[in-house]
Design a protein around this motif. Sequence first.
Motif, mmCIF file in Angstrom:
data_model
loop_
_atom_site.group_PDB
_atom_site.id
_atom_site.type_symbol
_atom_site.label_atom_id
_atom_site.label_comp_id
_atom_site.label_asym_id
_atom_site.label_seq_id
_atom_site.Cartn_x
_atom_site.Cartn_y
_atom_site.Cartn_z
ATOM 1 N N LYS A 1 0.866 -1.182 0.000
ATOM 2 C CA LYS A 1 0.000 0.000 0.000
ATOM 3 C C LYS A 1 0.906 1.238 0.000
ATOM 4 O O LYS A 1 2.115 1.133 0.192
ATOM 5 C CB LYS A 1 -0.907 -0.021 1.227
ATOM 6 C CG LYS A 1 -1.903 -1.182 1.151
ATOM 7 C CD LYS A 1 -3.074 -0.980 2.065
ATOM 8 C CE LYS A 1 -2.748 -1.480 3.446
ATOM 9 N NZ LYS A 1 -3.854 -1.536 4.367
ATOM 10 N N LYS A 2 0.286 2.416 -0.179
ATOM 11 C CA LYS A 2 1.100 3.647 -0.273
ATOM 12 C C LYS A 2 2.011 3.830 0.942
ATOM 13 O O LYS A 2 3.107 4.364 0.840
ATOM 14 C CB LYS A 2 0.162 4.857 -0.385
ATOM 15 C CG LYS A 2 -0.191 5.201 -1.809
ATOM 16 C CD LYS A 2 -0.595 6.680 -1.894
ATOM 17 C CE LYS A 2 -1.349 6.941 -3.186
ATOM 18 N NZ LYS A 2 -2.782 7.152 -2.986
ATOM 19 N N ASP A 3 1.514 3.385 2.108
ATOM 20 C CA ASP A 3 2.325 3.557 3.321
ATOM 21 C C ASP A 3 3.387 2.464 3.453
ATOM 22 O O ASP A 3 4.086 2.391 4.465
ATOM 23 C CB ASP A 3 1.420 3.578 4.562
ATOM 24 C CG ASP A 3 0.684 2.254 4.761
ATOM 25 O OD1 ASP A 3 0.965 1.283 4.012
ATOM 26 O OD2 ASP A 3 -0.184 2.173 5.659
#
Length: 411
Positions: A273-275
């Motif tokens: 995910k983006k994180d």
Amino acid sequence: MAYINENFLKLKAGYLFPEIARRVKAFTEANPDAAARLIRCGIGDVTEALPEAVRYAMHDAVDEMGDRATFKGYGPEQGYDFLREAVAEHDFKARGLQVEADEIFISDGSKCDTGNILDIFGPGNRIAITDPVYPVYVDTNVMAGNTGEADDSGAYDGLVYLKCTAENGFVPEIPSEPVDLVYLCYPNNPTGATATRAQLEAWVAYARENKAVILYDAAYEAFIQDPAVPRSIFEIEGARDCAIEFRSFSKNGGFTGVRCAYVVIPKTLMGRKKDGSPHPLHPLWSRRHSTKFNGASYIVQKGAAALYTDEGKSQVKELVDHYMGNAALLVQACQDAGLSVFGGVNAPYVWVACPAGLTSWQMFDKMLNEANVVITPGSGFGSAGEGYFRISAFNSRANVEEVCRRIAALV
Ligand code: MLT
């Protein structure tokens, strides 16, 4: 106002094979006498009849569909269990590989699968492709907006090109920079090269270290003759954590016109995910399949399952032996003509260096005009393919023998 996907405007030329077909059509219209002599060794399309086991199974399936008691409507989007289980058993477990039936997604072809897979990856990935390459990987990334514009050589800004040359055996070196997605295809289309176990181990180690995903196209696996050559990326330890594999029934089972293939996505395989936190890719592809695909037809899947019966396996072997016999003849003819030849040993494609001074398209024209043989220009697969041409071994034996005679007369 309906806005278009302007990424399509970045695409350089027509898709390679329709472009070849267009040139061949123009030639045959202008030269009707030569048209009758024409032999097509361009696109890798099978020529021999469907195996009998497949035909019988499909006939039975048609009869089932004609009876209300056994008729079937929508099937499971991911594929019928009978086929997923046959694939898991025969293609993987029988070879000691851990792939479960529910990690297999049946589809209508590997071209679609290798394009559609981008649905589950987000924007911003650094994407590596080999050069030369099966053009679908590049064009689908262009369409998805994962690239900038192409330069004069046809290379797209934003893609990492991994050069495949005679010097590196057409297996690219590991990139010096980190990438997120890597397309590998072995046995390779177009060069016919194979990757060794050590080379694939290095790729798996790199992918794991960089949390990258390898998109491994093994559509030509059935043509491997050398037992030391890996048939699946999942033969490499750790690949379940970093690879998706694409397989097809098109070439081994004669299914180019029937349409059936599959994708393996291990449940342990994570994207990010983006994180940066991990997320499994398997449920994303499953969701994508359920939303955008209604499954390959029951009749076709019954036909594909028949490839795994004893009769089916021996009929597939006959087909593979036939095409690889063709490949051996083509390799020999090119060598006898003094050309440098690659591939054609564990793959149905023969990759040939053009005679000195000729570009790939010049060789295409020479073969078309003077020998009335259609080949594929190497530069159509990328700039590193310039100076080569590809001969497909998918043809009748008589046609291949004739092509060999024409090569001898031409070069
Ligand atoms: C080829 O000629 O490269 C293949 O037939 C293309 C394909 O399988 O889509």
